[in-house]
Write an enzyme that holds these catalytic residues in place. Sequence first.
Site, PDB file in Angstrom:
ATOM      1  N   ASP A 171       0.848  -1.192   0.000  1.00  0.00           N
ATOM      2  CA  ASP A 171       0.000   0.000   0.000  1.00  0.00           C
ATOM      3  C   ASP A 171       0.889   1.249   0.000  1.00  0.00           C
ATOM      4  O   ASP A 171       1.840   1.324  -0.771  1.00  0.00           O
ATOM      5  CB  ASP A 171      -0.964  -0.047   1.185  1.00  0.00           C
ATOM      6  CG  ASP A 171      -2.116   0.950   1.068  1.00  0.00           C
ATOM      7  OD1 ASP A 171      -3.125   0.606   0.446  1.00  0.00           O
ATOM      8  OD2 ASP A 171      -1.993   2.072   1.599  1.00  0.00           O
ATOM      9  N   TYR A 297      -2.934  10.991   1.284  1.00  0.00           N
ATOM     10  CA  TYR A 297      -3.542  10.929  -0.045  1.00  0.00           C
ATOM     11  C   TYR A 297      -3.509  12.311  -0.704  1.00  0.00           C
ATOM     12  O   TYR A 297      -3.228  12.440  -1.903  1.00  0.00           O
ATOM     13  CB  TYR A 297      -4.983  10.426   0.054  1.00  0.00           C
ATOM     14  CG  TYR A 297      -5.087   8.952   0.355  1.00  0.00           C
ATOM     15  CD1 TYR A 297      -5.301   8.029  -0.667  1.00  0.00           C
ATOM     16  CD2 TYR A 297      -4.960   8.475   1.652  1.00  0.00           C
ATOM     17  CE1 TYR A 297      -5.390   6.675  -0.409  1.00  0.00           C
ATOM     18  CE2 TYR A 297      -5.045   7.120   1.927  1.00  0.00           C
ATOM     19  CZ  TYR A 297      -5.253   6.223   0.894  1.00  0.00           C
ATOM     20  OH  TYR A 297      -5.328   4.890   1.165  1.00  0.00           O
ATOM     21  N   HIS A 348      -4.620  -7.880   0.152  1.00  0.00           N
ATOM     22  CA  HIS A 348      -3.887  -6.627   0.267  1.00  0.00           C
ATOM     23  C   HIS A 348      -3.041  -6.530   1.531  1.00  0.00           C
ATOM     24  O   HIS A 348      -1.956  -5.953   1.509  1.00  0.00           O
ATOM     25  CB  HIS A 348      -4.896  -5.477   0.226  1.00  0.00           C
ATOM     26  CG  HIS A 348      -4.295  -4.122   0.245  1.00  0.00           C
ATOM     27  ND1 HIS A 348      -3.484  -3.652  -0.760  1.00  0.00           N
ATOM     28  CD2 HIS A 348      -4.373  -3.115   1.153  1.00  0.00           C
ATOM     29  CE1 HIS A 348      -3.108  -2.420  -0.487  1.00  0.00           C
ATOM     30  NE2 HIS A 348      -3.618  -2.060   0.670  1.00  0.00           N
TER      31      HIS A 348
END
Length: 370
Positions: A171, A297, A348
């Site tokens: 990630d 982000y 993930h």
Amino acid sequence: MTSAEIRPFRIAIPDADLDDLKQRLARTRWPDAECVDDWTQGIPLAYTRELADYWANSYDWRAREAALNRFDHFTTEIDGLDIHFIHQRSTREDAFPLLITHGWPGSIVEFHKVIEPLTEAGFHVVCPSLPGYGFSGKPTTTGWGIQKIAQAWDTLMVRLGYDRYGAQGGDWGAAVTTQMGRNIGHCVAIHVNMPIAQPPAEGLGEMTEDLQQALARIDYYRKWDSGYMKQQSTRPQTVGYGLVDSPVGQLAWIVEKFWSWMDCDGNPENVVSKDEMLDNVMLYWLTASAASSARLYWESHDTWGGGEYVSLPTGVASFPLEILRAPRSWCEAGYNVTHFTKMPRGGHFAAFEQPELFVDDVRAFFDTVR
């Protein structure tokens, strides 16, 4: 290295914070139930209430806190920001330093099942909390994107006395690790379980089974799974108010991603326990880090997929239920791939879901560069 630079740290949450959590859970204002009999509208009301009840009445934070404190925790200041990290040394004389980095909505909790096996396998493990996450400080100015974090991680490793080390991540941890591979610094090799790779500009070529699966995962993510990313990359402060104020809101925001991104056959408890999920949620709730974590982000979303070729030796662990499952050919366009493993299962959250597969692959790759 002076004693002021590296400070021992122990997780010790005040009782008042735990009392406040229990009171907030009891006062939850619940929405009406979803209009479907599955998760297609989000985490179902019945399951959310089940988790919230367990959190309030059965979950034992003090026991979980003690379990996390079995590791050696520290903090140090880098570029004006306190960085929290675990530093677990191996007893092996030939131990190799390894930096492992989590992403969102993860934390150091993701690695709690692999730190000890990695030290036994001959690694000095350094596991930091990303800036704005967990027990690391929250940036008060802009600029803490993946490039700056990669530089800070190299500073951290050198400060710990390591002038030659490897790095691993998934990630955002994969994005930071990839950037470390570009910066080079003192890092000599990287391993990722979500390589930052894209379809080639010249066309897709032969439609193999791997390629079909990769395109299907990308299509699903864009249509059904990426709303959180748009919100956090554009208005992280706005989403923070609800999540920092509501423990059930924070739980739902995270656990829905566990369901969607784990190889769990529709139930995250098939691969992790309620306690493990709540451990991770607690690192966001207790530190009020919903907004500060989401800002990564905003800082780095536009630079996620770009960058120069990584010439360092690179290992890739390709798990079948990864969000973006890149074929080896895509990875080789951006990395010097010297090790590529197609995993039989897992999603993930690789270290969280499949710790044995994760450790075996990390060990096999870094044995080639020790």
